[in-house]
Scaffold this motif. Structure first.
Motif, PDB file in Angstrom:
ATOM      1  N   TYR A 171      11.322   2.949  -8.389  1.00  0.00           N
ATOM      2  CA  TYR A 171      11.681   3.498  -9.701  1.00  0.00           C
ATOM      3  C   TYR A 171      11.056   4.883  -9.889  1.00  0.00           C
ATOM      4  CZ  TYR A 171      12.575   3.535 -14.753  1.00  0.00           C
ATOM      5  OH  TYR A 171      13.017   3.858 -16.009  1.00  0.00           O
ATOM      6  N   SER A 172       9.809   5.035  -9.458  1.00  0.00           N
ATOM      7  CA  SER A 172       9.139   6.330  -9.541  1.00  0.00           C
ATOM      8  C   SER A 172       9.846   7.369  -8.675  1.00  0.00           C
ATOM      9  CB  SER A 172       7.678   6.176  -9.111  1.00  0.00           C
ATOM     10  OG  SER A 172       7.022   7.421  -9.078  1.00  0.00           O
ATOM     11  N   SER A 173      10.348   6.958  -7.488  1.00  0.00           N
ATOM     12  CA  SER A 173      11.074   7.877  -6.617  1.00  0.00           C
ATOM     13  C   SER A 173      12.373   8.333  -7.253  1.00  0.00           C
ATOM     14  CB  SER A 173      11.362   7.198  -5.272  1.00  0.00           C
ATOM     15  OG  SER A 173      10.162   6.911  -4.595  1.00  0.00           O
ATOM     16  N   ILE A 214      17.773  10.978   0.587  1.00  0.00           N
ATOM     17  CA  ILE A 214      16.733  11.378   1.538  1.00  0.00           C
ATOM     18  C   ILE A 214      17.361  12.197   2.663  1.00  0.00           C
ATOM     19  CG2 ILE A 214      14.971  10.535   3.139  1.00  0.00           C
ATOM     20  CD1 ILE A 214      14.758   8.036   1.463  1.00  0.00           C
ATOM     21  N   ASN A 215      16.703  13.287   3.034  1.00  0.00           N
ATOM     22  CA  ASN A 215      17.259  14.210   4.026  1.00  0.00           C
ATOM     23  C   ASN A 215      16.574  14.117   5.395  1.00  0.00           C
ATOM     24  OD1 ASN A 215      19.067  15.373   2.135  1.00  0.00           O
ATOM     25  ND2 ASN A 215      17.352  16.533   1.263  1.00  0.00           N
ATOM     26  N   ALA A 249      10.101   9.441  -1.557  1.00  0.00           N
ATOM     27  CA  ALA A 249      11.231   8.529  -1.405  1.00  0.00           C
ATOM     28  C   ALA A 249      11.144   7.747  -0.102  1.00  0.00           C
ATOM     29  CB  ALA A 249      12.539   9.310  -1.475  1.00  0.00           C
ATOM     30  N   LEU A 250      10.726   8.408   0.987  1.00  0.00           N
ATOM     31  CA  LEU A 250      10.614   7.727   2.277  1.00  0.00           C
ATOM     32  C   LEU A 250       9.588   6.605   2.226  1.00  0.00           C
ATOM     33  CD1 LEU A 250      10.812  10.749   4.738  1.00  0.00           C
ATOM     34  CD2 LEU A 250      12.308   8.756   4.783  1.00  0.00           C
ATOM     35  N   THR A 297       0.828  -1.206   0.000  1.00  0.00           N
ATOM     36  CA  THR A 297       0.000   0.000   0.000  1.00  0.00           C
ATOM     37  C   THR A 297       0.858   1.251   0.000  1.00  0.00           C
ATOM     38  OG1 THR A 297      -1.730  -1.186   1.211  1.00  0.00           O
ATOM     39  CG2 THR A 297      -1.819   1.213   1.242  1.00  0.00           C
ATOM     40  N   MET A 298       1.936   1.247   0.812  1.00  0.00           N
ATOM     41  CA  MET A 298       2.837   2.403   0.847  1.00  0.00           C
ATOM     42  C   MET A 298       3.503   2.611  -0.515  1.00  0.00           C
ATOM     43  SD  MET A 298       4.671   1.942   4.554  1.00  0.00           S
ATOM     44  CE  MET A 298       5.636   3.435   4.355  1.00  0.00           C
TER      45      MET A 298
END
Length: 1015
Positions: free
Chosen positions: A669-671, A984-985, A642-643, A626-627
């Motif tokens: 891949y989308s991220s 990711i930050n 991205a997370l 789901t995520m």
């Protein structure tokens, strides 16, 4: 949504659950579980004037449209809402629906061209007068294919195409505004690929109904009751959720059980506001509610109607190839013939099963039916859950199987290929005929040669009976002759035997009398002597005997006393021993039982823990998917996108999900696309279509060629994706291929034949090689790195010697060869011809063997797997057929592409396959599980001509006709996760975690040292 007291009072007579039927537009306030999906459908519809809503059976497609989409649209202006279903007369049904809404009475011309003009003119005229836009909802679009065999019209195929084309025309015209919504079951989507323009329309705008989560199902159960001001106890909600699981097919069954529970509670609640488990169990729960309800309807029929009912339902069902029940709709008139009933009787029976609150059959009770109406089951679940219908389906499948066997044998008997049936098959067939009493209307659905089949069965029966009667007659005749002969012989034998015995007996009697007399005389003399002697001895011993008798009697008395004492002691000892043994056995049994109970308790505890762990594992894997899906919908917040995709990957790894997971891959891949830009993995060097590519075995280097006349060499060891130019300024380079040792690169130039590069040489100038064909389209190097096979447009396969730079004819084919491939051991050359054949040639002597033939769906490209186990064939309709090379049997038929497959490549470990197609997509397949869906990549533009794995298979590359032409993608989700992590930050906030993961799941940081070290 709250309701007023007056509404509550009126609602007491209603039911918040629709049962098997879909929700209506007036019930929008009761429709839950699909929140958030309506806007997506509406936006796509308004943008494209068309939307195809696709989902599995029972997923709620119709309810989503009626209760969500139409309500949303009507808020945006004034509309004509036209609803229709194709049925077996799609144009007539559409015309009737348009006339009903626009309040016209335009007759339908049977000519499709005139029909289109008539409907279009009605819509155009209404818009000119009312300025209203029209939205046409074509519900259950799959009926266009399901009812095709029932129309009785030889032009039904053309009619279906005209209907699909008409939809495209309505959407594309600009004279008046028409918006079209179709709902269709996902298992019929492949049927649409026959119509190219309609397929393009679906590809442009479609919406796949997502699976409902546990929370969605909970909303379906609880919220409609709250609208009525009532409640349902939490224990009952949890019980229903456990019974439903995540099976989307259970949604209509769930609605039916809830409808029945509500009705029972309303009749027996005595004023209580809460529905309880007891109410639910009274109606049988999900497991029994539907079956019991259907049995109630069945019990309303009289005995004659029950017989007809069974025949009607059996004719509406059949067993599919997967051994599951399949709906088979039928006209009322045909059902009457099959059930040997009148049309009125059939309508009466059907009405009972489609009465208000039942909806077991369609159309709904609000629609009147006649002899031309088509009757269908409302849902496949009825076949699975109604026990009586389940048995009927099995019996029908058995009856159909027997009839088809008989029909085949009758056909073969007619041409002299078989004989009449004999027991036991004959007896089974007679039993089938007597039990099922088949008629012509029933039989024509399965094999039209009914009369021939029954004549064959009757002839078999008569011939067998004739043979048996003849055997009995002959046996009786032989028995009669035997009895007469035996009687004569017996009489003679008896007379002879009597005379013999009489004379013999006289002689024996005389001899016996003489012997007896002599013996008696001797015995009398001896007895006299012995008597005298015994008399004397007896007198002497009489006194001694009396004394000894007294002594013996005394001793016997004492011995008997001792014996009795010993026996009593032995009994006591035996009893004590037996008691001790029993006590020991009982003690051992109690000990064993205690140990067994302890072990059983431990096993149950372990099983419960394992079940809990498995349930939690499945829940977390569902959360991960789901995520991943949610991350794909985010287009602006890079860190959040991205997370979510990275945390989804982490959950999937932690809870042992499938490494080849479509949603996890798509999310990562989308991220990467959003973080690094859409062109981060695009290789720029060609300025026209990339038509072919080849990989140097064991390296990360590969070559590409295309319509710009270039051949480029690429190396992806660095992220810069630099290239070097091998050659440019040529005609279109149709095909390139490298030998497995990396020594030679071969290229086929349009109308210029074949030329060769020696890659290890300092001089990379091409060596032009002249052969029999200057228009080569396929190149297949052999494992010896010196032999190459080619074919082109002249129907000749050439074999080349690279050292000598010469060729000769290998085989002369009757049709053009589309592609070639050499087996791993170098013994077989496989070729796919334009006329639909796949052929194996023995390389040693050029002898040919045909593997398959399908002129309607020819193979376009083929390739042997690296281990030699499989041959993969890509067809013109988009299918990928995989054959086992040991027996040439088809082991998998991968369906996904919607147009011609142009190229594919196996990974070096044989576990994966990447394919390219004219449908503008690249698909990544898991060969360890042929049933798993492929990863679909749509970021190439135009026709995709080529695709291949690079090096060890961690990456694959594809080439297409338009920008972006050349794209490199990771094969593994782990590779993409390692690229996403450093970009990711931050971590998810607690609020974000609660929204996207769940409040009941422990918060964890996504960016951790452990994950960093692992990646």
């Amino acid at each position: 949504m709250a309701v007023t007291s007056s509404q509550k009072k009126s609602n007491n007579k209603l039911n918040p659950y629709p049962g098997l039927r879909p929700f209506t537009q007036e019930e929008a306030h009761l429709f839950f579980g699909r929140e958030g999906q309506v806007d997506n459908v509406v936006n796509s519809l308004l943008k494209n004037k068309f939307i195809a809503v696709i989902g599995s059976s029972g997923s709620g497609k119709s309810s989503l449209i009626y209760c969500g989409v139409l309500s949303k649209i009507l808020e945006k202006g004034s509309w004509n809402v036209i609803t229709t279903r194709p049925g077996n007369m799609p144009f007539e049904n559409l015309n009737q629906s348009v006339n009903a809404i626009l309040k016209k009475t335009s007759p339908l011309d049977q000519n499709p061209v005139s029909a289109k003009e008539s409907i279009s003119e009605l819509l155009k005229s209404d818009f000119a007068n009312s300025k209203k836009s029209s939205v046409i909802v074509i519900d259950q679009f799959e009926e266009l294919f399901r009812f095709s065999s029932m129309g009785g019209d030889s032009d039904s195929i053309i009619a279906r195409k005209d209907y699909a084309d008409f939809i495209v025309e309505l959407v594309n015209q600009d004279e008046f505004p028409v918006f079209i919504i179709i709902t269709m079951r996902s298992d019929f989507i492949g049927e649409c690929s026959r119509y190219q323009n309609f397929t393009a329309l679906i590809n442009k705008s479609n919406y796949l109904i997502p699976r409902m989560s546990r929370d969605n199902f909970k909303s379906v159960i609880e919220k409609p009751v709250k609208i009525f001001g009532k409640a349902i106890e939490e224990a009952l909600v949890q019980k229903i959720l456990e019974e439903v699981g995540d099976d989307q097919d259970q949604l209509p069954v769930l609605q039916h059980a809830l409808m029945r529970t509500w009705n029972y509670w309303m009749e027996n609640s005595s004023g209580e506001k809460t529905i309880t488990i007891s109410d639910y169990e009274k109606i049988g729960g999900i497991e029994r509610a539907l079956s019991d309800h259907a049995n109630e309807a069945y019990d309303e029929l009289n005995p004659t109607e029950k017989i007809a009912c069974e025949k009607i339902f059996r004719s509406l069902t059949e067993k599919g190839l997967d051994n599951k029940g399949v709906r088979r709709p039928g006209k009322v008139s045909n059902l009457a013939k099959i059930s040997e009933s009148s049309v009125e009787q059939v309508i009466k029976i059907v009405n009972i099963f489609r009465a208000e609150g039942r909806s077991f059959l369609t159309p709904s009770i609000s629609i009147s039916i006649d002899e031309d109406s088509v009757i269908d089951l409302s849902h496949e679940a009825l076949m699975r859950i109604w026990d009586r219908l389940n048995n009927w389906v099995e019996e029908e499948a058995t009856a159909v199987g027997m009839y088809k066997r008989l029909a085949d044998s009758a056909a073969n008997y007619q041409v002299g290929k078989t004989s009449l049936w004999r027991p036991p098959d004959l007896q089974l067939a007679i039993n089938w005929r007597n039990k099922n009493n088949p008629n012509l209307a029933w039989a024509e659905r399965h094999n039209p040669a009914y009369e021939r089949t029954i004549v064959f069965l009757n002839t078999s029966e008569e011939e067998y009976e004739r043979e048996e009667n003849n055997k009995i007659r002959l046996q009786k005749l032989r028995l009669r002759r035997t009895r007469v002969f035996a009687l004569i012989l017996g009489s003679v034998a008896i007379i002879s035997l009597v005379m013999f015995l009489w004379t013999r007996q006289l002689s024996v009697n005389l001899e016996q009398q003489i012997v007896i007399a002599e013996t008696e005389r001797n015995t009398a003399e001896q007895k006299t002597i012995e008597a005298e002697q015994q008399k004397k001895i007896a007198q002497d011993n009489m006194e001694i005997a009396q004394i000894e008798r007294l002594r013996a009697d005394t001793a016997a008395y004492l011995a008997e006393e001792k014996r009795l004492e010993a026996v009593e002691s032995a009994k006591i000892a035996a009893t004590q021993t037996r008691r001790a043994e029993l006590n020991l056995i009982r003690a051992n049994e109690q000990s064993d039982l205690a140990i067994k109970n302890a072990q059983e308790a431990l096993n149950q505890q372990k099983a419960a823990e394992a079940a809990r762990e498995q349930a939690y594992q499945q829940r977390m894997l569902s959360v991960a998917k789901t995520m991943a899906v949610k991350s794909q919908a985010i287009s602006t917040d890079k860190d959040l996108k991205a997370l979510l995709s990275l945390q989804a990957f982490r959950f999937n790894e932690e809870y042992k999900g499938e490494s080849f997971d479509v949603d996890i891959y798509d999310g990562l891949y989308s991220s990467l696309k959003l973080l690094l830009g859409n062109d981060y993995n695009v290789l720029k060097g060609h300025n026209n279509a990339v038509r072919s590519l080849t990989v140097l075995k064991g390296s990360n280097s590969f070559f590409t060629s295309g319509s710009d006349g270039k051949i480029l060499k690429w190396d992806i060891d660095s992220l810069e994706y630099k290239y070097s130019t091998i050659i440019e300024g040529r005609n279109i380079i149709e095909k390139i291929a490298a030998t497995s040792n990396g020594k030679y690169l071969l290229a086929a130039e349009n109308r210029k034949g074949l030329f060769l590069f020696e890659l290890n040489s300092q001089n990379l100038l091409p060596v032009e090689m002249t052969g029999l064909d200057m228009n080569i389209r396929a190149i297949a190097p052999a494992p010896d790195n010196n032999t190459v096979f080619t074919c082109g447009l002249n129907n000749i396969i050439e074999v080349w010697n690279l050292k000598e730079k010469k060729s000769e004819k290998f085989a002369d084919t009757q049709s053009r060869i589309n592609d070639l491939s050499v087996s791993v051991d170098g013994t077989i050359l496989a070729g796919a011809s334009k006329d639909g054949k796949v052929i194996y040639w023995q390389i040693s002597d050029a002898s040919a063997t045909e593997i398959k033939s399908d002129s309607l769906n020819p193979v376009q490209t083929l390739e042997f797997s690296p281990d030699g186990k499989y041959l993969a064939c890509g067809t013109i309709d988009g299918g990928i057929q995989i054959f086992n090379t040991s027996n040439n049997k088809l082991v998998a038929n991968l369906q996904g592409h919607m147009a011609r497959v142009t190229d594919f490549s196996f990974s070096s470990d044989n576990n994966f396959l990447v394919s390219a197609s004219y449908d503008n997509t690249v698909m990544f397949w898991n060969l360890l599980d042929f049933t798993s869906p492929p990863i679909v990549l749509t970021d190439n533009s135009g026709f995709v001509f080529a695709a291949a794995f690079i090096g060890d298979g961690n990456y694959f590359v594809s080439g297409s006709a338009e920008d972006p032409r050349l794209i490199v993608r990771p094969s593994l989700s782990a590779i993409m996760a390692s690229k996403v992590y450093p970009l990711i930050n931050r971590n998810l906030s607690q609020e974000e975690w609660n929204i996207y993961v769940g409040e009941g799941i422990e918060y964890k940081k996504t960016k951790t040292r452990i994950l960093e070290q692992k990646l």
